[in-house]
Design a protein around this motif. Structure first.
Motif, PDB file in Angstrom:
ATOM      1  N   ALA A 133       0.830  -1.207   0.000  1.00 26.92           N
ATOM      2  CA  ALA A 133       0.000   0.000   0.000  1.00 26.92           C
ATOM      3  C   ALA A 133       0.865   1.258   0.000  1.00 26.92           C
ATOM      4  O   ALA A 133       0.571   2.226  -0.711  1.00 26.92           O
ATOM      5  CB  ALA A 133      -0.925  -0.004   1.210  1.00 26.92           C
ATOM      6  N   LEU A 134       1.943   1.258   0.774  1.00 23.57           N
ATOM      7  CA  LEU A 134       2.851   2.402   0.806  1.00 23.57           C
ATOM      8  C   LEU A 134       3.511   2.601  -0.561  1.00 23.57           C
ATOM      9  O   LEU A 134       3.612   3.729  -1.056  1.00 23.57           O
ATOM     10  CB  LEU A 134       3.916   2.208   1.889  1.00 23.57           C
ATOM     11  N   HIS A 135       3.937   1.510  -1.172  1.00 20.76           N
ATOM     12  CA  HIS A 135       4.555   1.601  -2.498  1.00 20.76           C
ATOM     13  C   HIS A 135       3.553   2.179  -3.501  1.00 20.76           C
ATOM     14  O   HIS A 135       3.916   3.033  -4.327  1.00 20.76           O
ATOM     15  CB  HIS A 135       5.039   0.224  -2.957  1.00 20.76           C
ATOM     16  N   ALA A 136       2.309   1.748  -3.438  1.00 21.13           N
ATOM     17  CA  ALA A 136       1.287   2.250  -4.354  1.00 21.13           C
ATOM     18  C   ALA A 136       1.069   3.753  -4.155  1.00 21.13           C
ATOM     19  O   ALA A 136       0.919   4.506  -5.132  1.00 21.13           O
ATOM     20  CB  ALA A 136      -0.021   1.502  -4.154  1.00 21.13           C
ATOM     21  N   ARG A 137       1.066   4.219  -2.892  1.00 23.72           N
ATOM     22  CA  ARG A 137       0.919   5.652  -2.615  1.00 23.72           C
ATOM     23  C   ARG A 137       2.090   6.444  -3.185  1.00 23.72           C
ATOM     24  O   ARG A 137       1.920   7.516  -3.750  1.00 23.72           O
ATOM     25  CB  ARG A 137       0.815   5.910  -1.109  1.00 23.72           C
ATOM     26  N   LYS A 138       3.310   5.907  -3.027  1.00 26.19           N
ATOM     27  CA  LYS A 138       4.496   6.603  -3.534  1.00 26.19           C
ATOM     28  C   LYS A 138       4.455   6.710  -5.056  1.00 26.19           C
ATOM     29  O   LYS A 138       4.760   7.760  -5.620  1.00 26.19           O
ATOM     30  CB  LYS A 138       5.763   5.873  -3.092  1.00 26.19           C
ATOM     31  N   VAL A 139       4.078   5.636  -5.724  1.00 27.26           N
ATOM     32  CA  VAL A 139       4.002   5.635  -7.192  1.00 27.26           C
ATOM     33  C   VAL A 139       2.929   6.609  -7.657  1.00 27.26           C
ATOM     34  O   VAL A 139       3.149   7.384  -8.606  1.00 27.26           O
ATOM     35  CB  VAL A 139       3.730   4.208  -7.727  1.00 27.26           C
ATOM     36  N   GLN A 140       1.777   6.612  -6.989  1.00 28.79           N
ATOM     37  CA  GLN A 140       0.686   7.518  -7.344  1.00 28.79           C
ATOM     38  C   GLN A 140       1.112   8.972  -7.164  1.00 28.79           C
ATOM     39  O   GLN A 140       0.862   9.821  -8.025  1.00 28.79           O
ATOM     40  CB  GLN A 140      -0.558   7.223  -6.487  1.00 28.79           C
ATOM     41  N   CYS A 141       1.796   9.267  -6.075  1.00 30.32           N
ATOM     42  CA  CYS A 141       2.269  10.619  -5.793  1.00 30.32           C
ATOM     43  C   CYS A 141       3.262  11.083  -6.862  1.00 30.32           C
ATOM     44  O   CYS A 141       3.172  12.195  -7.379  1.00 30.32           O
ATOM     45  CB  CYS A 141       2.901  10.650  -4.402  1.00 30.32           C
ATOM     46  N   LYS A 142       4.199  10.209  -7.210  1.00 29.71           N
ATOM     47  CA  LYS A 142       5.198  10.535  -8.236  1.00 29.71           C
ATOM     48  C   LYS A 142       4.522  10.777  -9.581  1.00 29.71           C
ATOM     49  O   LYS A 142       4.863  11.721 -10.301  1.00 29.71           O
ATOM     50  CB  LYS A 142       6.218   9.401  -8.350  1.00 29.71           C
ATOM     51  N   THR A 143       3.530   9.963  -9.921  1.00 28.62           N
ATOM     52  CA  THR A 143       2.800  10.111 -11.172  1.00 28.62           C
ATOM     53  C   THR A 143       2.081  11.460 -11.227  1.00 28.62           C
ATOM     54  O   THR A 143       2.099  12.146 -12.240  1.00 28.62           O
ATOM     55  CB  THR A 143       1.791   8.957 -11.340  1.00 28.62           C
ATOM     56  N   GLU A 144       1.457  11.853 -10.107  1.00 26.15           N
ATOM     57  CA  GLU A 144       0.750  13.130 -10.043  1.00 26.15           C
ATOM     58  C   GLU A 144       1.715  14.310 -10.195  1.00 26.15           C
ATOM     59  O   GLU A 144       1.411  15.286 -10.880  1.00 26.15           O
ATOM     60  CB  GLU A 144      -0.021  13.242  -8.729  1.00 26.15           C
ATOM     61  N   VAL A 145       2.875  14.215  -9.555  1.00 25.14           N
ATOM     62  CA  VAL A 145       3.874  15.287  -9.655  1.00 25.14           C
ATOM     63  C   VAL A 145       4.368  15.413 -11.083  1.00 25.14           C
ATOM     64  O   VAL A 145       4.448  16.525 -11.628  1.00 25.14           O
ATOM     65  CB  VAL A 145       5.051  15.043  -8.688  1.00 25.14           C
ATOM     66  N   PHE A 146       4.697  14.301 -11.712  1.00 26.51           N
ATOM     67  CA  PHE A 146       5.188  14.338 -13.096  1.00 26.51           C
ATOM     68  C   PHE A 146       4.125  14.921 -14.019  1.00 26.51           C
ATOM     69  O   PHE A 146       4.445  15.707 -14.914  1.00 26.51           O
ATOM     70  CB  PHE A 146       5.609  12.951 -13.557  1.00 26.51           C
ATOM     71  N   ALA A 147       2.866  14.556 -13.809  1.00 25.63           N
ATOM     72  CA  ALA A 147       1.782  15.095 -14.636  1.00 25.63           C
ATOM     73  C   ALA A 147       1.645  16.603 -14.416  1.00 25.63           C
ATOM     74  O   ALA A 147       1.471  17.367 -15.375  1.00 25.63           O
ATOM     75  CB  ALA A 147       0.473  14.388 -14.307  1.00 25.63           C
ATOM     76  N   ALA A 148       1.758  17.050 -13.161  1.00 23.89           N
ATOM     77  CA  ALA A 148       1.633  18.476 -12.847  1.00 23.89           C
ATOM     78  C   ALA A 148       2.776  19.293 -13.444  1.00 23.89           C
ATOM     79  O   ALA A 148       2.592  20.459 -13.794  1.00 23.89           O
ATOM     80  CB  ALA A 148       1.582  18.671 -11.336  1.00 23.89           C
ATOM     81  N   LEU A 149       3.952  18.674 -13.560  1.00 27.33           N
ATOM     82  CA  LEU A 149       5.113  19.380 -14.107  1.00 27.33           C
ATOM     83  C   LEU A 149       5.252  19.203 -15.627  1.00 27.33           C
ATOM     84  O   LEU A 149       6.270  19.574 -16.202  1.00 27.33           O
ATOM     85  CB  LEU A 149       6.397  18.922 -13.413  1.00 27.33           C
ATOM     86  N   GLY A 150       4.239  18.644 -16.256  1.00 27.02           N
ATOM     87  CA  GLY A 150       4.221  18.561 -17.716  1.00 27.02           C
ATOM     88  C   GLY A 150       4.371  17.170 -18.291  1.00 27.02           C
ATOM     89  O   GLY A 150       4.055  16.938 -19.451  1.00 27.02           O
ATOM     90  N   GLY A 151       4.912  16.232 -17.541  1.00 28.53           N
ATOM     91  CA  GLY A 151       4.988  14.853 -17.988  1.00 28.53           C
ATOM     92  C   GLY A 151       6.058  14.547 -19.014  1.00 28.53           C
ATOM     93  O   GLY A 151       6.130  13.431 -19.525  1.00 28.53           O
ATOM     94  N   ARG A 152       6.895  15.521 -19.356  1.00 24.30           N
ATOM     95  CA  ARG A 152       7.969  15.278 -20.316  1.00 24.30           C
ATOM     96  C   ARG A 152       9.126  16.221 -20.044  1.00 24.30           C
ATOM     97  O   ARG A 152       8.969  17.235 -19.397  1.00 24.30           O
ATOM     98  CB  ARG A 152       7.484  15.400 -21.744  1.00 24.30           C
ATOM     99  N   CYS A 153      10.290  15.854 -20.572  1.00 23.02           N
ATOM    100  CA  CYS A 153      11.502  16.667 -20.419  1.00 23.02           C
ATOM    101  C   CYS A 153      11.281  18.015 -21.103  1.00 23.02           C
ATOM    102  O   CYS A 153      10.840  18.057 -22.249  1.00 23.02           O
ATOM    103  CB  CYS A 153      12.699  15.937 -21.026  1.00 23.02           C
ATOM    104  N   VAL A 154      11.589  19.100 -20.385  1.00 18.26           N
ATOM    105  CA  VAL A 154      11.359  20.433 -20.958  1.00 18.26           C
ATOM    106  C   VAL A 154      12.380  20.778 -22.039  1.00 18.26           C
ATOM    107  O   VAL A 154      12.148  21.688 -22.834  1.00 18.26           O
ATOM    108  CB  VAL A 154      11.349  21.529 -19.864  1.00 18.26           C
ATOM    109  N   ARG A 155      13.487  20.063 -22.109  1.00 15.50           N
ATOM    110  CA  ARG A 155      14.515  20.338 -23.129  1.00 15.50           C
ATOM    111  C   ARG A 155      14.298  19.526 -24.404  1.00 15.50           C
ATOM    112  O   ARG A 155      14.355  20.066 -25.501  1.00 15.50           O
ATOM    113  CB  ARG A 155      15.904  20.035 -22.589  1.00 15.50           C
TER     114      ARG A 155
END
Length: 141
Positions: A46-68
């Motif tokens: 359950a903790l691993h699932a929360r960490k993966v979900q959190c990381k996914t949300e952060v990446f989506a919020a920051l654009g989901g791709r390399c800015v360069r």
């Protein structure tokens, strides 16, 4: 030989500590401590699932791709401090990983000004260009 005597004393001290630790771990107090901090397999999953979900949300919020370069495979994406200073932030007490992801999600507007997503290659290129690791890139100075 004085060197031999010192090594023998060190080995005896190590053996004494090992026995003491064994006795503590097999006492009722040691068992109580282990049971208090034991996390079940279900809890770890359950903790691993929360960490993966959190990381996914952060990446989506920051654009989901390399800015360069636009690379979008999340396995190689890294959160980068836009104006540098990531090492100083870690030394100053700022946490990385899951703690950093949670902090970013709590304050997204500020996070978009401070952080960006870069792929691993672009992140290392940026470090070299900005001289963030001068000991690794002496020719870039």
């Amino acid at each position: 030989d004085p060197n031999l005597r010192t090594r023998v004393r060190a080995l005896m001290a190590t053996e004494k500590r090992r026995k003491s630790l064994y006795q503590y771990n097999h006492s009722s107090k040691g068992r109580a401590v282990r049971q208090k901090y034991h996390v079940s397999e279900k809890g770890r999953a359950a903790l691993h699932a929360r960490k993966v979900q959190c990381k996914t949300e952060v990446f989506a919020a920051l654009g989901g791709r390399c800015v360069r370069c636009g690379f979008s495979d999340c396995r190689a994406l890294q959160i980068d401090h836009i104006h540098g200073g990531g090492t100083a932030a870690l030394k100053g007490g700022e946490r990385g990983g899951y703690e950093q992801h949670r902090l970013i999600l709590r304050n997204l507007s500020r996070a978009k000004e401070r952080y960006q997503l870069l792929c691993a290659n672009c992140n290392w290129i940026k470090r070299a260009e900005n001289g963030e690791w001068p000991c690794l890139y002496p020719d870039m100075q």
